[in-house]
Enzyme design. Sequence first.
Site, mmCIF file in Angstrom:
data_model
loop_
_atom_site.group_PDB
_atom_site.id
_atom_site.type_symbol
_atom_site.label_atom_id
_atom_site.label_comp_id
_atom_site.label_asym_id
_atom_site.label_seq_id
_atom_site.Cartn_x
_atom_site.Cartn_y
_atom_site.Cartn_z
ATOM 1 N N LYS A 1 0.853 -1.209 0.000
ATOM 2 C CA LYS A 1 0.000 0.000 0.000
ATOM 3 C C LYS A 1 0.881 1.248 0.000
ATOM 4 O O LYS A 1 1.486 1.600 1.000
ATOM 5 C CB LYS A 1 -0.912 0.033 1.231
ATOM 6 C CG LYS A 1 -1.971 1.116 1.082
ATOM 7 C CD LYS A 1 -2.341 1.788 2.381
ATOM 8 C CE LYS A 1 -1.772 3.151 2.597
ATOM 9 N NZ LYS A 1 -2.014 4.201 1.623
ATOM 10 N N GLU B 1 10.308 2.621 10.279
ATOM 11 C CA GLU B 1 11.194 3.775 10.071
ATOM 12 C C GLU B 1 10.326 5.005 10.204
ATOM 13 O O GLU B 1 9.355 5.163 9.465
ATOM 14 C CB GLU B 1 11.841 3.733 8.684
ATOM 15 C CG GLU B 1 12.916 2.686 8.518
ATOM 16 C CD GLU B 1 14.077 2.826 9.479
ATOM 17 O OE1 GLU B 1 14.287 3.921 10.041
ATOM 18 O OE2 GLU B 1 14.765 1.818 9.690
ATOM 19 N N CYS C 1 13.374 12.168 5.991
ATOM 20 C CA CYS C 1 13.485 11.815 7.415
ATOM 21 C C CYS C 1 14.917 12.030 7.894
ATOM 22 O O CYS C 1 15.157 12.163 9.087
ATOM 23 C CB CYS C 1 13.013 10.393 7.659
ATOM 24 S SG CYS C 1 13.694 9.223 6.512
ATOM 25 N N GLU D 1 9.455 16.988 14.718
ATOM 26 C CA GLU D 1 9.767 16.921 13.287
ATOM 27 C C GLU D 1 8.806 17.827 12.522
ATOM 28 O O GLU D 1 7.591 17.700 12.648
ATOM 29 C CB GLU D 1 9.624 15.483 12.794
ATOM 30 C CG GLU D 1 10.033 15.334 11.343
ATOM 31 C CD GLU D 1 10.004 13.896 10.867
ATOM 32 O OE1 GLU D 1 8.970 13.238 11.029
ATOM 33 O OE2 GLU D 1 11.024 13.440 10.312
HETATM 34 P P1 NDP Z 1 1.517 8.623 7.798
HETATM 35 O O1 NDP Z 1 2.178 7.819 8.848
HETATM 36 O O2 NDP Z 1 0.103 8.993 8.008
HETATM 37 O O3 NDP Z 1 1.574 7.841 6.402
HETATM 38 C C1 NDP Z 1 2.503 6.831 6.075
HETATM 39 C C2 NDP Z 1 1.768 5.648 5.435
HETATM 40 O O4 NDP Z 1 0.899 5.056 6.406
HETATM 41 C C3 NDP Z 1 0.865 6.068 4.258
HETATM 42 O O5 NDP Z 1 0.859 5.062 3.289
HETATM 43 C C4 NDP Z 1 -0.492 6.186 4.932
HETATM 44 O O6 NDP Z 1 -1.567 6.103 4.057
HETATM 45 C C5 NDP Z 1 -0.422 5.000 5.876
HETATM 46 N N1 NDP Z 1 -1.407 5.044 6.956
HETATM 47 C C6 NDP Z 1 -2.023 6.130 7.485
HETATM 48 N N2 NDP Z 1 -2.887 5.731 8.455
HETATM 49 C C7 NDP Z 1 -2.816 4.385 8.538
HETATM 50 C C8 NDP Z 1 -3.456 3.398 9.338
HETATM 51 N N3 NDP Z 1 -4.373 3.702 10.256
HETATM 52 N N4 NDP Z 1 -3.137 2.103 9.156
HETATM 53 C C9 NDP Z 1 -2.210 1.757 8.240
HETATM 54 N N5 NDP Z 1 -1.584 2.639 7.432
HETATM 55 C C10 NDP Z 1 -1.873 3.936 7.585
HETATM 56 O O7 NDP Z 1 2.375 9.879 7.525
HETATM 57 P P2 NDP Z 1 1.958 11.145 6.595
HETATM 58 O O8 NDP Z 1 2.180 10.771 5.206
HETATM 59 O O9 NDP Z 1 0.598 11.669 6.930
HETATM 60 O O10 NDP Z 1 3.019 12.195 7.084
HETATM 61 C C11 NDP Z 1 2.840 12.837 8.343
HETATM 62 C C12 NDP Z 1 4.162 13.113 8.993
HETATM 63 O O11 NDP Z 1 4.894 11.899 9.127
HETATM 64 C C13 NDP Z 1 5.084 14.020 8.223
HETATM 65 O O12 NDP Z 1 4.779 15.359 8.418
HETATM 66 C C14 NDP Z 1 6.415 13.614 8.777
HETATM 67 O O13 NDP Z 1 6.637 14.258 10.006
HETATM 68 C C15 NDP Z 1 6.266 12.137 9.010
HETATM 69 N N6 NDP Z 1 6.814 11.331 7.912
HETATM 70 C C16 NDP Z 1 8.021 10.751 8.077
HETATM 71 C C17 NDP Z 1 8.584 10.034 7.051
HETATM 72 C C18 NDP Z 1 9.890 9.389 7.184
HETATM 73 O O14 NDP Z 1 10.490 9.029 6.184
HETATM 74 N N7 NDP Z 1 10.381 9.188 8.385
HETATM 75 C C19 NDP Z 1 7.934 9.909 5.754
HETATM 76 C C20 NDP Z 1 6.651 10.578 5.672
HETATM 77 C C21 NDP Z 1 6.137 11.228 6.721
HETATM 78 P P3 NDP Z 1 -2.183 7.463 3.402
HETATM 79 O O15 NDP Z 1 -1.157 7.955 2.465
HETATM 80 O O16 NDP Z 1 -3.395 7.049 2.712
HETATM 81 O O17 NDP Z 1 -2.425 8.390 4.547
#
Ligand code: NDP
Length: 477
Positions: free
Chosen positions: A171, A246, A280, A379
């Site tokens: 996903k 991660e 990140c 962050e």
């Molecule tokens: P999320 O954790 O919401 O999203 C990461 C993945 O998890 C996406 O595929 C998302 O789907 C999915 N997801 C969301 N909710 C659920 C759930 N209940 N069960 C299973 N999977 C789920 O992060 P965001 O993309 O909203 O980013 C928010 C913040 O996270 C950023 O501002 C940043 O601080 C951090 N982040 C950190 C990253 C890193 O590399 N360390 C990368 C990206 C974000 P969907 O896209 O549909 O929401």
Amino acid sequence: MTLHHNLIAGEWVGSNGVENINPSNTNEIVGLYATASADDAKTAIAAAKAAFPAWSRSGILERHAILKKTADEILARKEELGNLLAREEGKTLPEAIGETIRAAQIFDFFAGEALRLAGEVLPSARPNIGVEITREPIGVIGIITPWNFPIAIPAWKIAPALCYGNTVVFKPAELVPGCSWAIADILNRAGLPKGVLNLVMGKGSVVGQAMLDSPDLAGITFTGSTGTGKRVAASSIEHNRKFQLEMGGKNPMVVLDDADLTVAVEAAANSGFFSTGQRCTASSRLIVTEGIHDKFVAALTEKLKTLVVDDALKAGTHIGPVVDERQLATDTDYIAIGRQEGAKLAFGGETITRENPGFYLQPTLFTEATNQMRISREEIFGPVASVIRVKDYEEALSVANDTPFGLSAGIATTSLKHATHFKRNSEAGMVMVNLPTAGVDFHVPFGGRKASSFGSREQGKYAAEFFTVVKTAYTLA
Ligand code: NDP
């Protein structure tokens, strides 16, 4: 506009589509992508479970050939896929092509790893008995990825999962389905048997949650926010499955009095602001000793003035747009918080307009920040960094480690003594000397400590720890 379908049990299926919008130009629809339901996710998991017995016993030449073919096609299409990536995520075209090349390198590396699977043969502690230690695939792996590396992160999870004989339900982030669809299409045409890789695009709260709730996933590998990571962990413990997380970072970049100023400024500008700060491994805490502080701030501010913020596809753009409206609001909220907390806005801080409507934000630098401010502890995930002034190396190290996170850390210094001490005493999973905190190789372990990561490392041969389980067999001679 053509609808890009989900791939479930080897068939392209799905009807409802969501628009993939270009953050550099919100009038442009990059493509239409199907959204899966919770039931689709369950069907995909069942298909992956059914495909597992055959794929887990497939020959290493078959796995090698499919992964190599995938690597070759991604590389051959690097300009086109890089263009797609830049349009759906907003990083600049050179950054996007670089990420695409990296995805090809990862598939190529794991094509090779399929041929290098090995175990150990040892004598037993008892006479006339032999001991064999082998690695086996773990089963169906759930892969959940974020939006900030739309092709590299899916590659570094899918390639090892398949290499070691697992089947996959994948996903991608709802914001960036394009590159993930392309990877699924390439692997499918490269000859992957039906059900071995299933693509379920859609909402995390629906599709991702259905994956978390399934008792049939043997493992989940996740990259994203700390909040979702905790949900993955809790559900995985309930279902007794492996998980690998991660998550965020608040990575320090230390600059010492003896640093080469040019090296320090280049490393800080790259770490803090390239890829719009949406990495990140980005550095948002610049910890600078007194003797070089003013010179460093002046030089970094001059450098920021030269950085062009514009459409990701335009030649000459250094910083593309923020990924979407929600992330832009988060960034500007944190800029307001920094001002209220008493940090001094040395550069940027404003949203900007360009020829096309997009989510453009100036690179933003705070000075006179303390390590206790929220802008230093949480962050932000945007092009926003703060300078924290410290007395000496000892204080710099202490401030660098004083954070809930521990992904990456950097130091700019010409002192071998301090560089060596920092490498040994930093509480981060990855340490950089005279280099940006972001920008890592594809063939060595990636991951952090504390709240940044959980579980074994990703990438390189260390990936085998997560994607396999060890068996110890005894034979009487
Ligand atoms: P999320 O954790 O919401 O999203 C990461 C993945 O998890 C996406 O595929 C998302 O789907 C999915 N997801 C969301 N909710 C659920 C759930 N209940 N069960 C299973 N999977 C789920 O992060 P965001 O993309 O909203 O980013 C928010 C913040 O996270 C950023 O501002 C940043 O601080 C951090 N982040 C950190 C990253 C890193 O590399 N360390 C990368 C990206 C974000 P969907 O896209 O549909 O929401």
